[in-house]
Write an enzyme that holds these catalytic residues in place. Structure first.
Site: not given
Ligand code: FAD
Length: 452
Positions: A9-11, A32, A41-42, A110, A160, A188, A281, A299, A303
């Site tokens: 994924s992102h990482g 993976e 997913s974003c 990750s 989400i 948030y 995460d 994400a 990164r």
């Protein structure tokens, strides 16, 4: 030199980009566990709302991008064990069940998170869904397109859950959005902003059930209702977006984890094993405004951490510790857009950081410009240290897209600027864009008590 990356994924994606950019002659392998490599997913909401129609396009990268450069990208390969003494990982081929060991000189983890399936009766009924990854995206999309599905209940009003609710409303469903706390997006944004968004969600037809406890999902084989302490809600589909837990069960008893299962890392993002690093995460992130580690599941975080790790991967001891992050995110809620950064009252209280807050409301451009001529209301919240005035968090909100100003706030927080700095920062003025003083100038002046 063999580098093994766990998770595509992102990482994982960022780690391999950086490895290829920075070093020559590495033997890189990415494992993976899933079949599809690097679903983003974003971008799921874009797919659910038909802005992107092919689910396979919603990804960070195609394996070919890396395999063309000699990287081994092995999907359907789950890493089950780290054998630190031998510097190998044990990997199971998910399809055949076969296990083999692979050597590493450097290992970057990750492995991310998995969404919570609430521990309530009925959580295994048909049509009780989660929202992460390609499989759930495909299932949710099918239900949005199914005219027999009338009522969708979303559990969790974080970003989400809001994405799920909005996509469901746009697909013509009756939507109930349930949260245990008394505000949507409560982790948030502060209440001044969530009050505006709560009303807007209701105006758009979302039925909000707040401060509610889920007792059960009811139904005969397939879910038909959600039972809460605030009543029953008819549900043909339930989408759960009620938090995540680190995907680290496989590391239990192997790598040091904290009590919640996050991988423990030091200030160089190293685990307790030599040459084993962890990002994203599955770890806690160092927050600059909180000056401590906390869960920031974004994400952007994965990164930045992957970039740091790869940059210093071959230094005996990394020259500098990881700087930390502020945690920045943005979201559209129907006609509104917000961007938030750093701490808010809720996250500050959780982290035990004493803060003061200020809320500023204005119009985007000079007041003589009519509201309907692109001069909408704009809102800024600032969170700061009451003694030093260092800015620790903030958010911007409007029906106009002022999210770029959210990034300016992020930079102010990251550089530990004070209200006084932001109050006088030399931003442009042009009445087509802003007021004689720019919005963030005015918000900081207001927080200092010398405006209005
Ligand atoms: P993950 O994305 O969780 O990926 C981990 C990967 O590792 C998975 O593919 C998993 O299969 C694999 N894996 C795990 N264990 C093993 C193992 N033992 N062996 C092999 N493989 C393994 N963030 C933003 O910044 N902006 C957004 O707009 C945004 N929107 C989002 C919307 C949704 C609906 C969701 C669900 C998340 C969103 N996020 C957003 C959060 C973002 O997706 C995560 O922060 C990010 O994906 C974390 O990346 P990661 O590499 O840590 O782990």
């Amino acid at each position: 030199t063999k580098v093994v990356v766990v998770g595509a994924s992102h990482g994982g994606h960022q780690a391999i980009l950086e490895l290829l950019n920075r070093y020559d002659n590495l033997d890189i392998t990415m494992f993976e566990a899933g079949d599809f490599v690097s679903f983003m997913s974003c971008g799921m909401e874009l797919y659910l709302e038909n802005s992107v129609t092919n689910v396979s396009d919603v990804r960070n990268f195609e394996p070919k991008l890396f395999t063309d450069q000699g990287v081994h990208v092995l999907n359907n390969h789950e890493v089950t064990k780290i054998n630190a003494d031998k510097k190998t990982v044990t990997v199971q081929d998910v399809k055949s069940g076969d296990k083999s060991d692979y050597d590493y000189d450097k290992l970057i983890l990750s492995s991310g998170v998995v969404p919570n399936n609430l521990p309530v009766p009925g959580n295994n009924l048909e049509n009780v869904y989660l929202m992460r990854g390609l499989d759930w995206a495909t299932k949710i999309k099918a239900k949005l397109e199914d005219s027999a599905v009338k009522n969708i209940t979303v559990i969790g009003a974080g970003y989400i859950g809001i994405e799920a609710a909005e996509a469901s409303v746009k697909a013509g469903k009756n939507v109930t959005l349930i949260d245990m706390i008394d505000r949507p997006l409560g982790t948030y944004l502060d209440a001044d902003m969530t009050d505006i968004l709560q009303k807007h969600l209701e105006d758009k037809g979302v039925k909000l059930v707040l401060g509610a406890k889920i007792d059960a999902y009811e139904g005969n084989g397939t879910v038909s209702a959600v039972k809460t302490d605030k009543g029953f809600f008819d549900s043909d589909v339930v989408i759960q977006a009620a938090g995540v837990k680190p995907n680290t069960k496989w590391l239990d008893g192997i790598v040091e984890l904290d009590s919640r299962g996050f991988i423990n890392t030091d200030e160089y993002l190293r685990t307790n094993f030599p040459d084993v690093y962890a990002v994203g995460d599955a770890t806690l992130a160092y927050s600059i405004p909180a000056q401590q580690k906390m869960p920031i599941a974004l994400a952007t975080v994965a990164r930045r951490e992957a970039r740091y790790v790869t940059k210093h991967l071959f230094e005996k001891k990394p020259a500098v510790p990881f700087n930390g992050l502020v945690g920045s995110s943005a979201l559209s809620v129907f006609d509104y857009h917000f961007a938030s950064s750093g701490l808010n009252s809720t996250t500050a209280a959780k982290a035990n950081v004493k803060v003061a807050t200020s809320f500023y409301q204005d119009t985007l451009r000079p007041s003589y410009v009519p509201q309907d001529k692109n001069n909408p209301a704009v809102y800024v919240s600032l969170v700061f240290d009451p003694q030093t005035h260092i800015i620790l968090g903030g958010a911007v909100l409007s029906t106009y897209d002022i999210s770029a100003q959210g990034n300016v706030l992020a930079l102010a927080i990251q550089n530990q600027m004070k209200l006084e700095d932001l109050a006088e920062a030399d931003f442009f003025f042009q009445p087509g864009f802003d007021r004689q003083w720019s919005l963030l100038n005015l918000a900081a002046q207001h927080a200092l008590g010398d405006a209005k």
